[in-house]
Write an enzyme that holds these catalytic residues in place. Structure first.
Site, PDB file in Angstrom:
ATOM      1  N   GLY B  10      81.090   1.874  16.305  1.00  0.00           N
ATOM      2  CA  GLY B  10      82.362   1.266  16.677  1.00  0.00           C
ATOM      3  C   GLY B  10      82.171   0.179  17.717  1.00  0.00           C
ATOM      4  N   LYS B 105      88.773  11.818  22.283  1.00  0.00           N
ATOM      5  CA  LYS B 105      89.527  12.981  22.789  1.00  0.00           C
ATOM      6  C   LYS B 105      90.029  13.877  21.672  1.00  0.00           C
ATOM      7  CE  LYS B 105      93.274   9.748  23.223  1.00  0.00           C
ATOM      8  NZ  LYS B 105      92.568   8.473  23.395  1.00  0.00           N
ATOM      9  N   VAL B 132      88.589  11.830  28.485  1.00  0.00           N
ATOM     10  CA  VAL B 132      89.745  12.157  29.328  1.00  0.00           C
ATOM     11  C   VAL B 132      89.813  11.205  30.513  1.00  0.00           C
ATOM     12  CG1 VAL B 132      90.848  13.927  30.758  1.00  0.00           C
ATOM     13  CG2 VAL B 132      89.599  14.598  28.698  1.00  0.00           C
ATOM     14  N   ILE B 136      87.857   7.772  35.228  1.00  0.00           N
ATOM     15  CA  ILE B 136      87.900   8.816  36.263  1.00  0.00           C
ATOM     16  C   ILE B 136      86.919   9.923  35.907  1.00  0.00           C
ATOM     17  CG2 ILE B 136      89.352  10.496  37.459  1.00  0.00           C
ATOM     18  CD1 ILE B 136      91.773   8.780  36.724  1.00  0.00           C
ATOM     19  N   GLU B 190     100.372   0.898  21.590  1.00  0.00           N
ATOM     20  CA  GLU B 190     100.015   0.438  20.255  1.00  0.00           C
ATOM     21  C   GLU B 190     101.260   0.109  19.428  1.00  0.00           C
ATOM     22  OE1 GLU B 190      96.890   2.753  18.371  1.00  0.00           O
ATOM     23  OE2 GLU B 190      96.398   3.607  20.331  1.00  0.00           O
ATOM     24  N   LYS B 205      93.982  15.665  25.722  1.00  0.00           N
ATOM     25  CA  LYS B 205      93.251  15.610  26.996  1.00  0.00           C
ATOM     26  C   LYS B 205      93.439  16.908  27.783  1.00  0.00           C
ATOM     27  CE  LYS B 205      93.744  10.572  27.208  1.00  0.00           C
ATOM     28  NZ  LYS B 205      94.664   9.509  27.687  1.00  0.00           N
TER      29      LYS B 205
END
Lengths: 431, 431
Positions: B10, B105, B132, B136, B190, B205
């Protein structure tokens, strides 16, 4: 199941926390480490002292040799603090092939490179998450999760004592002395509060954060340091009027191949996430060139939070199957970067002064600032003149070099109309 | 120096970020991984598509076999999203003894246990930090640094799209439709926003966070889910008047040997750190029984932030010298816990309804609530009655079981004086 014996050096606040955690979270720790961990020895000064905690008397010892010479002990957990004799004990433990966990910020800041080099040479693991920001996993965060980033900036509230005092001053209008006294009564500040109040503690922690993030070995004396004892209620109040709050910040910024390293009280905008970090909480903002802004927030001190970091380090050693995988302060510490002298810091500055209430005073001040390339962003005259014809004024400047501000202050002091320069506080913009 | 070849599956938003990071931060990555990493193949649908990024055409391929059959490729980085065909490609990669990094996810939430079990069996590493909260480092935070804790609670803002929309509604007074449209124009939402708006994304998540934190394998269908499309400007305004803001929260709470798992819009106090998490930022609050409250804040999505997590995972594999040390979703997933049914959730509740302006209406409502063990904490009548003699009222209740609220609503609907139940929003107290 694999059984592992460990020893604690010290049974103070953090030592007790580690003991409690191993007692209360046994099931979690076995599940996550795959090992049964037994604390078989604890080094203390006085075996007979009542510590208000149930520890079997037979595991206490006041003889370090009993621990260092015991080959069944695989991990040493140093929680005494200070450089002497902690450094010696750790050096000897490493040479005896024992893995090491410590929460000793002073030791790591001053002698970390030497100890980690030795650990690497001897093939033992050495972790020290608890040395910075208590329970906040900031060191492993940098070391494990930000590895693909060029770190550009660290800005942290990393001393709980001063943050408690500044919070009390800001939110409850206390003066510095009252807030300090309350912090001492609540156990947030020590009887001799110098290390916290004068920012030595934060300097040690910033040195460690900087070493890990920027790949250099920092001399703590190269970090510019200011304490919070000069902050008055006037400054707190003025900050509010300008839309700021005052926090003790530890700052490391990359500027080209140089670093700006400084710890001082700072005005920060009220809508910035760090401005809501109150009481004894800590928070660290890291800017990476890929991850952007990242903030870690939590308890920066205390028996259980720091104990959490120490106990997790012990588990990390066990999960690594005792194979070599130490935190890479060692590898990183070979890069060379210049530490900028104070004169080359860039910031905005808040200046509070008293002047004679005569015509033309502002013109004289502006002329001096202008001559030194300093321009004013905001200005307030505070109240009316007093009986001696003195008025209080405050400025905030635009971004400027600290050298220019220092020269301006020297020049202002010579002005006949200037009564006294009361305070100078840096103002962080966070662009 | 060790040279390592990897392949990306990808080259969308995150793939481009990973490519950029390896190009721009080469020096840091070599220093921290000890390896020279070469992206030798990238799987794409259309080799000739212009992606606005400088990637040598010869490394693009539309044939997965070229990657899976290439024994020189040691790490597969799956960034396609979706379960099919990602799951199949990853399964085959693991069987070919390739290490795996993914940011997928949905795949991890649905098929994570199976894939991780296989990875463990085959002796390959499997990391998924990017799945997730983008950049972070929350998964490694739980997995590496909170291991000595019994985790009691997770409360997170883990969907950037909905947080952007709710921020626009709260701070700029936009209505839902306008804010959604702006989010779409800016690339935060989206074209078909269902997965974000209706909280499917946040549920995936939360399932991953719950598995890691509580040691169970969560079925995503067991997580209670509500979207944000029913939140109106009325609710936003009412929340403000009560001292709250509305955020989409993902919540996992331990209650005895059970778990409360839910994703829904929630009112939270304006002085809580999560209330200042705005725009597309994410933040996750974790409560551990040793560490206390810990919060991680940062960019929860985006090309470079998520790329940062993915690239750091690749480096983690290399620093582990490719030895087996996978994230322990596998080990943990054997614990058994009951997932509480919705009726047993405990919360405070905000209820907005329209009623006929006749005497005794409040008495009738109070009687019904009282009969169902629900007591009112705050009450506001909004404005005057309209032409049809209808007035708007809002309540906030004290803590109560959701089952009692559901019964109350059924009973209220039957009252002749009740016009319409407009909305029900949970109110989080954070004790």
């Amino acid at each position: 199941m694999n059984k592992v014996k460990i020893a604690l050096l010290g049974l103070g606040n953090v030592g007790k926390g580690v003991w409690e955690i191993f007692k209360n979270n046994t099931e979690e720790i076995i599940r996550r480490s795959g090992c049964e961990i037994e604390i078989t020895k604890i080094l203390v000064n006085d075996i007979n002292k009542d510590r208000g905690i149930e520890v079997p008397n037979e595991i206490l010892t006041d003889n370090i040799e009993e621990i260092l010479n015991d080959n069944s002990i695989q991990i040493i957990v140093e929680l005494m603090g200070g450089v002497d004799p902690a450094a010696d004990y750790i050096l000897r433990a490493i040479k005896s092939k024992k893995h090491v966990v410590t929460a000793n910020k002073q030791l790591i800041a001053i002698q970390g490179k030497e100890l980690l080099d030795l650990a690497r040479k001897e093939g033992v693991l050495f972790y020290y998450e608890g040395s910075v920001a208590g329970g906040i996993p900031i060191l492993k965060g940098i070391e494990e999760s930000l590895t693909a980033n060029k770190i550009e900036e660290i800005v942290g509230i990393i001393n709980g004592t001063t943050n408690y005092i500044l919070t009390k001053m800001s939110l409850e209008g206390m003066d510095f002395e009252t807030a300090l006294k309350e912090a001492q009564e609540k156990g947030y500040a020590e009887a001799d509060p110098t290390s916290d109040i004068e920012s030595y503690d934060a300097v040690y922690k910033l040195a460690i954060l900087t070493s890990l993030s920027f790949g250099i070995n920092v001399n703590v004396n190269d970090i510019y340091r200011e304490g919070i004892s000069k902050i008055s209620s006037h400054d707190i109040q003025n900050a509010k009027e300008f839309g700021y709050t005052i926090k003790l910040l530890a700052i490391a910024k990359e500027r080209g191949n140089s670093l700006e390293l400084r710890v001082h009280p700072t005005m920060i905008p009220l809508n910035h996430p760090l401005s809501n970090v109150n009481d004894s909480f800590n928070a660290i903002l890291i800017k990476g060139n890929a991850v952007g802004d990242l903030m870690f927030y939590g308890r920066g001190a205390g028996s259980l939070p720091t104990g959490s970091a120490v106990a997790s380090d012990i588990i990390s050693i066990l999960r690594n199957d005792m194979t070599l995988r130490s935190i890479s302060l060692v590898e990183n510490a070979d890069l060379q970067k210049t530490i900028l002298p104070r004169e080359e810091f860039t910031s905005r500055y808040y200046l509070r002064l008293t002047v004679k209430d005569v015509s033309g005073v502002l013109g004289q001040i502006s002329t001096i600032l202008g001559k030194n390339d300093v321009s004013i962003s905001s200005f307030i005259q505070k109240g009316e003149k007093d009986a001696n014809n003195i008025v209080r004024i405050v400025f905030i400047t635009h971004d400027t070099l600290e050298g220019n501000i220092m020269k301006s202050i020297e020049d202002l002091k010579k002005l006949e109309v200037v009564d006294e320069i009361k305070n100078l506080i840096r103002v962080e913009k966070f662009i």
